[in-house]
Design a protein around this motif. Structure first.
Motif, PDB file in Angstrom:
ATOM      1  N   LEU A  78       0.811  -1.217   0.000  1.00 12.24           N
ATOM      2  CA  LEU A  78       0.000   0.000   0.000  1.00 12.24           C
ATOM      3  C   LEU A  78       0.845   1.268   0.000  1.00 12.24           C
ATOM      4  N   PHE A  79       2.146   1.121   0.113  1.00 12.51           N
ATOM      5  CA  PHE A  79       2.985   2.322   0.239  1.00 12.51           C
ATOM      6  C   PHE A  79       2.824   3.237  -0.972  1.00 12.51           C
ATOM      7  N   ARG A  80       2.798   2.658  -2.154  1.00  8.81           N
ATOM      8  CA  ARG A  80       2.606   3.480  -3.355  1.00  8.81           C
ATOM      9  C   ARG A  80       1.517   2.849  -4.196  1.00  8.81           C
ATOM     10  N   VAL A  81       0.338   3.411  -4.138  1.00 12.17           N
ATOM     11  CA  VAL A  81      -0.799   2.860  -4.867  1.00 12.17           C
ATOM     12  C   VAL A  81      -1.332   3.901  -5.842  1.00 12.17           C
ATOM     13  N   PHE A 120      -5.547   6.445  -3.607  1.00 10.65           N
ATOM     14  CA  PHE A 120      -5.292   6.490  -2.176  1.00 10.65           C
ATOM     15  C   PHE A 120      -6.090   7.615  -1.535  1.00 10.65           C
ATOM     16  N   GLN A 167      -6.157  10.746   0.684  1.00 11.07           N
ATOM     17  CA  GLN A 167      -5.290  11.773   1.267  1.00 11.07           C
ATOM     18  C   GLN A 167      -5.989  12.509   2.395  1.00 11.07           C
ATOM     19  N   GLU A 191       9.078   8.630   2.844  1.00  6.40           N
ATOM     20  CA  GLU A 191       8.132   9.674   3.249  1.00  6.40           C
ATOM     21  C   GLU A 191       6.829   9.074   3.767  1.00  6.40           C
ATOM     22  N   GLY A 194       4.321  14.671   4.214  1.00 13.85           N
ATOM     23  CA  GLY A 194       5.102  15.839   3.797  1.00 13.85           C
ATOM     24  C   GLY A 194       4.520  17.096   4.426  1.00 13.85           C
ATOM     25  N   VAL A 201      -0.770  13.775   3.949  1.00 11.86           N
ATOM     26  CA  VAL A 201      -0.424  12.364   4.164  1.00 11.86           C
ATOM     27  C   VAL A 201      -1.540  11.509   3.595  1.00 11.86           C
TER      28      VAL A 201
HETATM   29  P1  ATP Z   1       6.622  10.324  -3.115  1.00 12.70           P
HETATM   30  O1  ATP Z   1       7.858  11.188  -3.228  1.00 12.70           O
HETATM   31  O2  ATP Z   1       6.763   9.196  -2.138  1.00 12.70           O
HETATM   32  O3  ATP Z   1       6.058   9.914  -4.434  1.00 12.70           O
HETATM   33  P2  ATP Z   1       5.158  12.706  -3.018  1.00 12.70           P
HETATM   34  O4  ATP Z   1       6.179  13.663  -2.489  1.00 12.70           O
HETATM   35  O5  ATP Z   1       4.851  12.693  -4.453  1.00 12.70           O
HETATM   36  O6  ATP Z   1       5.490  11.241  -2.485  1.00 12.70           O
HETATM   37  P3  ATP Z   1       3.022  14.283  -2.128  1.00 12.70           P
HETATM   38  O7  ATP Z   1       2.662  14.752  -3.479  1.00 12.70           O
HETATM   39  O8  ATP Z   1       3.752  15.208  -1.221  1.00 12.70           O
HETATM   40  O9  ATP Z   1       3.821  12.919  -2.235  1.00 12.70           O
HETATM   41  O10 ATP Z   1       1.708  13.707  -1.426  1.00 12.70           O
HETATM   42  C1  ATP Z   1       1.431  13.920  -0.076  1.00 12.70           C
HETATM   43  C2  ATP Z   1       1.274  12.600   0.660  1.00 12.70           C
HETATM   44  O11 ATP Z   1       0.365  11.742  -0.022  1.00 12.70           O
HETATM   45  C3  ATP Z   1       2.561  11.799   0.802  1.00 12.70           C
HETATM   46  O12 ATP Z   1       3.315  12.226   1.906  1.00 12.70           O
HETATM   47  C4  ATP Z   1       2.014  10.403   1.025  1.00 12.70           C
HETATM   48  O13 ATP Z   1       1.630  10.230   2.397  1.00 12.70           O
HETATM   49  C5  ATP Z   1       0.760  10.389   0.174  1.00 12.70           C
HETATM   50  N1  ATP Z   1       0.984   9.748  -1.140  1.00 12.70           N
HETATM   51  C6  ATP Z   1       1.470  10.321  -2.254  1.00 12.70           C
HETATM   52  N2  ATP Z   1       1.491   9.447  -3.274  1.00 12.70           N
HETATM   53  C7  ATP Z   1       0.995   8.273  -2.785  1.00 12.70           C
HETATM   54  C8  ATP Z   1       0.763   6.991  -3.360  1.00 12.70           C
HETATM   55  N3  ATP Z   1       1.006   6.743  -4.638  1.00 12.70           N
HETATM   56  N4  ATP Z   1       0.252   6.027  -2.568  1.00 12.70           N
HETATM   57  C9  ATP Z   1      -0.018   6.254  -1.268  1.00 12.70           C
HETATM   58  N5  ATP Z   1       0.173   7.441  -0.681  1.00 12.70           N
HETATM   59  C10 ATP Z   1       0.680   8.460  -1.425  1.00 12.70           C
END
Ligand code: ATP
Length: 449
Positions: free
Chosen positions: A194-197, A200, A202, A269, A272, A311
């Motif tokens: 689920l870390f990168r889906v 998601f 927000q 992350e 952010g 997040v």
């Molecule tokens: P990453 O560098 O890991 O791709 P990001 O900097 O693009 O993240 P942001 O655009 O700052 O992410 O999005 C804010 C928050 O949304 C992130 O801190 C994370 O918790 C969540 N998030 C972003 N992309 C995803 C994803 N593909 N799946 C799950 N959670 C996500």
């Protein structure tokens, strides 16, 4: 110390019905998951704890729920159409596509049959920019004028409503607008559960401040959000704050820090916190022709700066599972336990009749269940040996189990078993609700080192 791998988390989630790969009977769909019963309960708890700390417990915040599909001009103005891209390379050897900036995490050059450390020469193309927004059509006509996007972040829905909300709320900055909702990104480096889906949920908050106070509020929100995770029991040793370098920062940001968690895939992350300056309100003012600024009673006016903690529920969900997952041997038997903060645990307590064939025990257990379920998510369980029932509750992270046994029938007391310490004590049946109420309010610290 338990070695917590993503595979162990995935397997527990599946075994206990937290999360399933989506569309599985059709071969699945990359980076898309469905949540089962306990996953839904746990996500709901995360959502409401965030809402409670952002909205319920503060005077300076209002809630919003904006649409997923917005006028495409929003994404032109925000810079997403031009700039929300990842650099991609194709590998002519593997015939796969990778993110150029994440090659070291990728499987490029690897074959399952290879030994660790063995790699094949890769033949990579030049990097190209690939936009991460999903496109769709609005209405019946499929022409360029009907192209729209699924939102890749919820934040823009907040900026375009600034005037509506600021006027209604009649608030002087600093004040915030918070929202929880689905976002969509056509991620190219899927995997890692689920870390990168691609879809998601927000939880974002835009905090509007006078420009000369931005730095102070930026520091404030980093500290607040870090503390929120500590209060929910994540171990301090697994959390850190990392400030982005100037090259790393997004186009809109004048300062960004990531609250990182030590996932099984390394420091990544979790959340952010960005100082977005006046970038978004200024862009939307220019593109829409509507002035998005704060105007005071005495005619004072300015475009506020914005501090944004953002997040996803998914990243918190995984961090909580990883932090809580533990294996130990008790009385020569293996035990897997999720040491979750009681507020995060899907089910708060289990009510177990020791001998399910004993009608008196069942009657008392059922009536305790009826009493407790009015206030909390609790579970009645009479399936199988008591040891197996305890182990099942341990694996879904239930903090306490109340067992109705022979002694209950004599003196109206029950046993309460603690998930973490395995300590058992007896309490009067009539005081269980008050005991649970009290236990749920006690601070909780992970017993894991
Ligand atoms: P990453 O560098 O890991 O791709 P990001 O900097 O693009 O993240 P942001 O655009 O700052 O992410 O999005 C804010 C928050 O949304 C992130 O801190 C994370 O918790 C969540 N998030 C972003 N992309 C995803 C994803 N593909 N799946 C799950 N959670 C996500």
């Amino acid at each position: 110390m338990t070695d917590v791998t993503m595979d162990k988390i995935v397997s527990l989630c599946r075994r206990r019905g937290f999360v399933f790969p989506s569309s599985e009977i059709y071969g699945g769909l990359g980076s898309t998951y469905d949540y089962g019963h306990y996953g839904v309960l746990m996500k709901n708890h995360i959502r409401s704890l965030w809402f409670r700390s952002m909205i319920q417990e503060r005077d300076d915040m209002v809630a919003l729920d904006s649409a997923v599909i917005l006028n495409p001009a929003v994404w032109e103005a925000s810079g997403h159409v031009a700039g929300f891209t990842d650099p991609l390379v194709d590998c002519r050897t593997c015939k796969l596509r990778f993110r150029a900036d994440r090659l070291e995490d990728s499987q490029c050059g690897r074959r399952p049959s290879m030994r660790p450390g063995e790699f094949r020469e890769c033949d990579l193309t030049e990097a190209r920019q690939f936009n991460l927004m999903f496109q769709t059509q609005v209405g019946a006509l499929e022409d360029a004028s009907s192209v729209a996007f699924l939102r890749p972040e919820t934040a823009q829905g907040i900026f375009i409503n600034f005037k509506n909300v600021a006027q209604l709320a009649r608030r002087k900055p600093p004040f915030g607008i918070a929202q929880i909702g689905k976002s969509f990104r056509n991620e190219i480096t899927p995997g890692n559960f689920l870390f990168r889906v691609r879809e998601f949920e927000q939880m974002e908050m835009e905090y509007f401040v006078p420009p000369d106070e931005a730095e102070r509020w930026y520091e404030y929100w980093i500290e607040q959000r870090l503390q929120w995770y500590l209060d929910l029991g994540l171990r301090r040793s697994q959390l850190r704050v990392r400030e982005h370098s100037a090259e790393e920062r997004s186009h809109y940001s004048s300062g960004t820090s990531d609250i990182e968690y030590l996932y099984p895939i390394g420091w990544q992350e979790l959340e952010g916190v960005a100082n977005r300056g006046d970038y978004d309100l200024t862009q939307h003012t220019q593109h829409s022709g509507t002035k998005l600024e704060w105007v005071g009673e005495g005619g004072e006016r300015y475009t506020p700066y914005v501090i944004e903690p953002a997040v996803s529920i998914e990243r918190i969900f995984v961090a909580m599972l990883v932090d809580g997952y533990d294996e130990e041997v008790v009385a020569e038997r293996d035990r897997t336990v999720l040491r979750l903060h009681p507020e995060i645990a899907p089910v708060k307590a289990a009510i177990l009749p020791l001998i399910p064939r004993n009608a008196d025990m069942v009657t008392r257990a059922r009536s305790l269940h009826e009493e407790l379920r009015r206030r909390w998510l609790v579970e009645y369980d009479d399936g199988g040996q008591i040891g197996r029932r305890y182990r099942r509750q341990d694996e879904i992270g239930t903090p306490w189990a109340f067992t109705i046994d022979d002694q209950t029938l004599e003196d109206e007391t029950v046993t309460v078993r603690d998930r973490d310490s395995l300590a058992q004590e007896r309490l009067p049946l009539s005081s269980v609700a008050a005991w649970l109420d009290d236990a749920l309010q006690r601070p909780w610290e992970s017993p894991k080192r």
